[in-house]
Scaffold this motif. Structure first.
Motif, PDB file in Angstrom:
ATOM      1  N   MET A   1       0.822  -1.205   0.000  1.00  0.00           N
ATOM      2  CA  MET A   1       0.000   0.000   0.000  1.00  0.00           C
ATOM      3  C   MET A   1       0.859   1.261   0.000  1.00  0.00           C
ATOM      4  O   MET A   1       0.538   2.228  -0.673  1.00  0.00           O
ATOM      5  N   GLU A   2       1.953   1.237   0.748  1.00  0.00           N
ATOM      6  CA  GLU A   2       2.811   2.433   0.797  1.00  0.00           C
ATOM      7  C   GLU A   2       3.359   2.770  -0.589  1.00  0.00           C
ATOM      8  O   GLU A   2       3.389   3.937  -0.992  1.00  0.00           O
ATOM      9  N   ARG A   3       3.767   1.743  -1.327  1.00  0.00           N
ATOM     10  CA  ARG A   3       4.292   1.961  -2.673  1.00  0.00           C
ATOM     11  C   ARG A   3       3.189   2.434  -3.615  1.00  0.00           C
ATOM     12  O   ARG A   3       3.397   3.316  -4.451  1.00  0.00           O
ATOM     13  N   LEU A   4       2.007   1.854  -3.464  1.00  0.00           N
ATOM     14  CA  LEU A   4       0.869   2.251  -4.291  1.00  0.00           C
ATOM     15  C   LEU A   4       0.498   3.713  -4.031  1.00  0.00           C
ATOM     16  O   LEU A   4       0.278   4.485  -4.967  1.00  0.00           O
ATOM     17  N   ILE A   5       0.448   4.087  -2.761  1.00  0.00           N
ATOM     18  CA  ILE A   5       0.119   5.470  -2.407  1.00  0.00           C
ATOM     19  C   ILE A   5       1.159   6.435  -2.983  1.00  0.00           C
ATOM     20  O   ILE A   5       0.815   7.479  -3.546  1.00  0.00           O
ATOM     21  N   GLU A   6       2.421   6.078  -2.854  1.00  0.00           N
ATOM     22  CA  GLU A   6       3.498   6.941  -3.359  1.00  0.00           C
ATOM     23  C   GLU A   6       3.385   7.133  -4.872  1.00  0.00           C
ATOM     24  O   GLU A   6       3.502   8.259  -5.379  1.00  0.00           O
ATOM     25  N   THR A   7       3.127   6.036  -5.593  1.00  0.00           N
ATOM     26  CA  THR A   7       3.020   6.121  -7.051  1.00  0.00           C
ATOM     27  C   THR A   7       1.790   6.917  -7.464  1.00  0.00           C
ATOM     28  O   THR A   7       1.829   7.724  -8.401  1.00  0.00           O
ATOM     29  N   ALA A   8       0.676   6.694  -6.763  1.00  0.00           N
ATOM     30  CA  ALA A   8      -0.564   7.415  -7.081  1.00  0.00           C
ATOM     31  C   ALA A   8      -0.394   8.912  -6.857  1.00  0.00           C
ATOM     32  O   ALA A   8      -0.887   9.733  -7.642  1.00  0.00           O
ATOM     33  N   ARG A   9       0.305   9.276  -5.783  1.00  0.00           N
ATOM     34  CA  ARG A   9       0.542  10.698  -5.512  1.00  0.00           C
ATOM     35  C   ARG A   9       1.403  11.327  -6.592  1.00  0.00           C
ATOM     36  O   ARG A   9       1.212  12.502  -6.948  1.00  0.00           O
ATOM     37  N   LYS A  10       2.327  10.579  -7.142  1.00  0.00           N
ATOM     38  CA  LYS A  10       3.153  11.092  -8.237  1.00  0.00           C
ATOM     39  C   LYS A  10       2.306  11.319  -9.484  1.00  0.00           C
ATOM     40  O   LYS A  10       2.538  12.279 -10.231  1.00  0.00           O
ATOM     41  N   GLU A  11       1.334  10.429  -9.724  1.00  0.00           N
ATOM     42  CA  GLU A  11       0.429  10.630 -10.864  1.00  0.00           C
ATOM     43  C   GLU A  11      -0.401  11.893 -10.656  1.00  0.00           C
ATOM     44  O   GLU A  11      -0.696  12.609 -11.601  1.00  0.00           O
ATOM     45  N   GLY A  12      -0.829  12.115  -9.410  1.00  0.00           N
ATOM     46  CA  GLY A  12      -1.440  13.387  -9.036  1.00  0.00           C
ATOM     47  C   GLY A  12      -2.900  13.600  -9.357  1.00  0.00           C
ATOM     48  O   GLY A  12      -3.475  14.617  -8.963  1.00  0.00           O
ATOM     49  N   ALA A  13      -3.520  12.665 -10.093  1.00  0.00           N
ATOM     50  CA  ALA A  13      -4.922  12.878 -10.485  1.00  0.00           C
ATOM     51  C   ALA A  13      -5.638  11.547 -10.650  1.00  0.00           C
ATOM     52  O   ALA A  13      -5.015  10.490 -10.812  1.00  0.00           O
ATOM     53  N   LEU A  14      -6.960  11.637 -10.609  1.00  0.00           N
ATOM     54  CA  LEU A  14      -7.831  10.482 -10.850  1.00  0.00           C
ATOM     55  C   LEU A  14      -9.037  10.967 -11.642  1.00  0.00           C
ATOM     56  O   LEU A  14      -9.661  11.965 -11.280  1.00  0.00           O
ATOM     57  N   ASN A  15      -9.359  10.274 -12.721  1.00  0.00           N
ATOM     58  CA  ASN A  15     -10.528  10.610 -13.528  1.00  0.00           C
ATOM     59  C   ASN A  15     -11.666   9.646 -13.208  1.00  0.00           C
ATOM     60  O   ASN A  15     -11.553   8.442 -13.453  1.00  0.00           O
ATOM     61  N   VAL A  16     -12.762  10.180 -12.655  1.00  0.00           N
ATOM     62  CA  VAL A  16     -13.948   9.360 -12.397  1.00  0.00           C
ATOM     63  C   VAL A  16     -15.049   9.801 -13.350  1.00  0.00           C
ATOM     64  O   VAL A  16     -15.059  10.940 -13.820  1.00  0.00           O
ATOM     65  N   ILE A  17     -15.986   8.908 -13.618  1.00  0.00           N
ATOM     66  CA  ILE A  17     -17.059   9.216 -14.562  1.00  0.00           C
ATOM     67  C   ILE A  17     -18.401   8.745 -14.006  1.00  0.00           C
ATOM     68  O   ILE A  17     -18.473   7.719 -13.323  1.00  0.00           O
ATOM     69  N   ALA A  18     -19.441   9.536 -14.280  1.00  0.00           N
ATOM     70  CA  ALA A  18     -20.823   9.187 -13.915  1.00  0.00           C
ATOM     71  C   ALA A  18     -21.019   9.041 -12.407  1.00  0.00           C
ATOM     72  O   ALA A  18     -21.711   8.140 -11.951  1.00  0.00           O
ATOM     73  N   LEU A  19     -20.427   9.963 -11.646  1.00  0.00           N
ATOM     74  CA  LEU A  19     -20.578   9.944 -10.191  1.00  0.00           C
ATOM     75  C   LEU A  19     -21.179  11.266  -9.709  1.00  0.00           C
ATOM     76  O   LEU A  19     -20.455  12.180  -9.305  1.00  0.00           O
ATOM     77  N   PRO A  20     -22.509  11.414  -9.734  1.00  0.00           N
ATOM     78  CA  PRO A  20     -23.125  12.628  -9.187  1.00  0.00           C
ATOM     79  C   PRO A  20     -22.784  12.767  -7.704  1.00  0.00           C
ATOM     80  O   PRO A  20     -22.771  11.777  -6.961  1.00  0.00           O
ATOM     81  N   ARG A  21     -22.526  13.961  -7.257  1.00  0.00           N
ATOM     82  CA  ARG A  21     -22.096  14.171  -5.879  1.00  0.00           C
ATOM     83  C   ARG A  21     -23.207  13.850  -4.872  1.00  0.00           C
ATOM     84  O   ARG A  21     -22.913  13.557  -3.714  1.00  0.00           O
ATOM     85  N   ASP A  22     -24.456  13.899  -5.315  1.00  0.00           N
ATOM     86  CA  ASP A  22     -25.554  13.582  -4.399  1.00  0.00           C
ATOM     87  C   ASP A  22     -26.012  12.127  -4.510  1.00  0.00           C
ATOM     88  O   ASP A  22     -27.045  11.754  -3.987  1.00  0.00           O
ATOM     89  N   TRP A  23     -25.222  11.304  -5.169  1.00  0.00           N
ATOM     90  CA  TRP A  23     -25.546   9.880  -5.352  1.00  0.00           C
ATOM     91  C   TRP A  23     -24.751   9.051  -4.344  1.00  0.00           C
ATOM     92  O   TRP A  23     -23.521   9.076  -4.333  1.00  0.00           O
ATOM     93  N   VAL A  24     -25.441   8.358  -3.459  1.00  0.00           N
ATOM     94  CA  VAL A  24     -24.860   7.491  -2.416  1.00  0.00           C
ATOM     95  C   VAL A  24     -23.649   8.118  -1.716  1.00  0.00           C
ATOM     96  O   VAL A  24     -22.671   7.424  -1.414  1.00  0.00           O
ATOM     97  N   ASN A  25     -23.700   9.430  -1.515  1.00  0.00           N
ATOM     98  CA  ASN A  25     -22.664  10.149  -0.768  1.00  0.00           C
ATOM     99  C   ASN A  25     -21.347  10.282  -1.544  1.00  0.00           C
ATOM    100  O   ASN A  25     -20.288  10.481  -0.944  1.00  0.00           O
ATOM    101  N   TYR A  26     -21.401  10.222  -2.873  1.00  0.00           N
ATOM    102  CA  TYR A  26     -20.162  10.298  -3.649  1.00  0.00           C
ATOM    103  C   TYR A  26     -19.442  11.632  -3.487  1.00  0.00           C
ATOM    104  O   TYR A  26     -18.214  11.695  -3.622  1.00  0.00           O
ATOM    105  N   GLY A  27     -20.167  12.700  -3.197  1.00  0.00           N
ATOM    106  CA  GLY A  27     -19.498  13.975  -2.979  1.00  0.00           C
ATOM    107  C   GLY A  27     -18.502  13.891  -1.841  1.00  0.00           C
ATOM    108  O   GLY A  27     -17.328  14.292  -1.985  1.00  0.00           O
ATOM    109  N   GLU A  28     -18.929  13.375  -0.701  1.00  0.00           N
ATOM    110  CA  GLU A  28     -18.028  13.240   0.446  1.00  0.00           C
ATOM    111  C   GLU A  28     -16.954  12.198   0.181  1.00  0.00           C
ATOM    112  O   GLU A  28     -15.799  12.362   0.600  1.00  0.00           O
ATOM    113  N   ILE A  29     -17.305  11.127  -0.512  1.00  0.00           N
ATOM    114  CA  ILE A  29     -16.329  10.075  -0.826  1.00  0.00           C
ATOM    115  C   ILE A  29     -15.193  10.652  -1.671  1.00  0.00           C
ATOM    116  O   ILE A  29     -14.010  10.432  -1.385  1.00  0.00           O
TER     117      ILE A  29
END
Length: 311
Positions: A1-29
């Motif tokens: 997990m530590e290596r995964l977190i480090e690599t993900a932070r270097k990528e710096g972004a995540l693209n999600v699709i079709a997640l309304p913020r008011d759908w099953v609490n996705y805004g807070e998630i």
């Protein structure tokens, strides 16, 4: 997990699709994930359907998907296999053995109603009684929640029959009990997390709202998660899945009135948020999940019969 977190932070972004913020609490998630790991989350086409997610993938390049089961199964070749650390807690019936897709959260089909206008329905047949004004959250030929609402009305024991569901809505139309919009309806047939969300969003200038799940069996369904095989941020995509399936992520779904895929495991380990679980619509009904062939056959029937019988 530590290596995964480090690599993900270097990528710096995540693209999600079709997640309304008011759908099953996705805004807070989304916000919590971003704050916990310092990763920017780009929200693409939040109003898209599951099929539209797939159609837009090559153009928009999402990292991850949130899909209905049948769309995930039909497009499994597009997903990168990955098994989260809590893989064993996900029920076998709602995950791909190779790790291409796996259920994140689900719900039960329910009847939301205004108790100041109508009595609590004890069955879907009760909706035929005088005074009920019934709505679906869309066209069941195009909207997944509306489709499942018709299927829930058809449930007898463990069996769903599309013909029965369409017949009930035809009778509702003939009785004058079918409303064209949710705004004018005293009843909305929808997933329990949506109806519970309506109740939680009440204000003094809005009518009260309650949720009923009638019968000894209830139609259930899960939304599944998957990683795009061409994800531009592959480490962030995997970290997102680890977050969603962690105790923290699963309880955040619960906060949005969804039923976490790992709910039984959380209960056994004492990590389920009991206060949030107590807010779920109460039921002792046995959940029934439609098979892919049942879903396909029902959709074909609705395409042929809905317009002529219901309109």
């Amino acid at each position: 997990m530590e290596r995964l977190i480090e690599t993900a932070r270097k990528e710096g972004a995540l693209n999600v699709i079709a997640l309304p913020r008011d759908w099953v609490n996705y805004g807070e998630i989304i916000d919590t994930f971003s704050e916990d790991y310092g990763i920017k989350v780009n929200q693409l086409e939040p109003g898209a359907s599951s099929q539209q997610e797939i159609q837009a993938a090559a153009r928009l390049k999402p990292d991850v998907f949130d899909l209905s089961l049948e769309v995930a199964v039909a497009n499994a070749k597009l997903f990168a296999p990955y098994k989260v650390q809590t893989w064993q807690d996900i029920p076998d019936r709602v995950k791909d053995y190779a790790g291409r897709w796996y259920a994140g959260y689900g719900g039960y089909m329910s009847i939301g109603y205004d108790p100041s206008k109508v009595a609590a329905p004890a069955s879907y047949a009760d909706l035929l009684k005088p005074g009920y004004s019934v709505s679906l959250p869309g066209d069941p030929r195009q909207n997944a929640a509306a489709f499942n609402g018709v299927m829930a009305a058809s449930l007898r024991g463990n069996k769903v029959e599309a013909e029965r569901g369409v017949e009930l809505f035809e009778r509702l139309r003939k009785a004058g009990n079918l409303s064209a919009t949710e705004r004018t309806a005293s009843v909305v047939v929808d997933w329990d997390y949506d109806n519970a969300g309506r109740a939680a969003a009440e204000t003094s200038d809005r009518p009260r709202w309650a949720v009923a799940i009638p019968g000894n069996t209830v139609l259930s369904s899960y939304n599944v998660q998957a990683i795009y095989e061409n994800a531009p941020h592959p480490a962030a995509a995997r970290l997102w899945q680890e977050f969603l399936f962690s105790d923290k992520g699963q309880n955040l779904f619960l906060k949005g009135f969804a039923r976490p895929a790992r709910m039984e495991a959380l209960q056994m380990r004492g990590t389920l948020d009991k206060a949030l679980a107590a807010k779920l619509p109460a039921t002792t009904a046995k959940p029934v999940i439609m098979t892919i062939p049942e879903i396909d056959a029902a959709k074909v029937y609705l395409q042929r019969k809905w317009a002529g019988k219901v309109g």
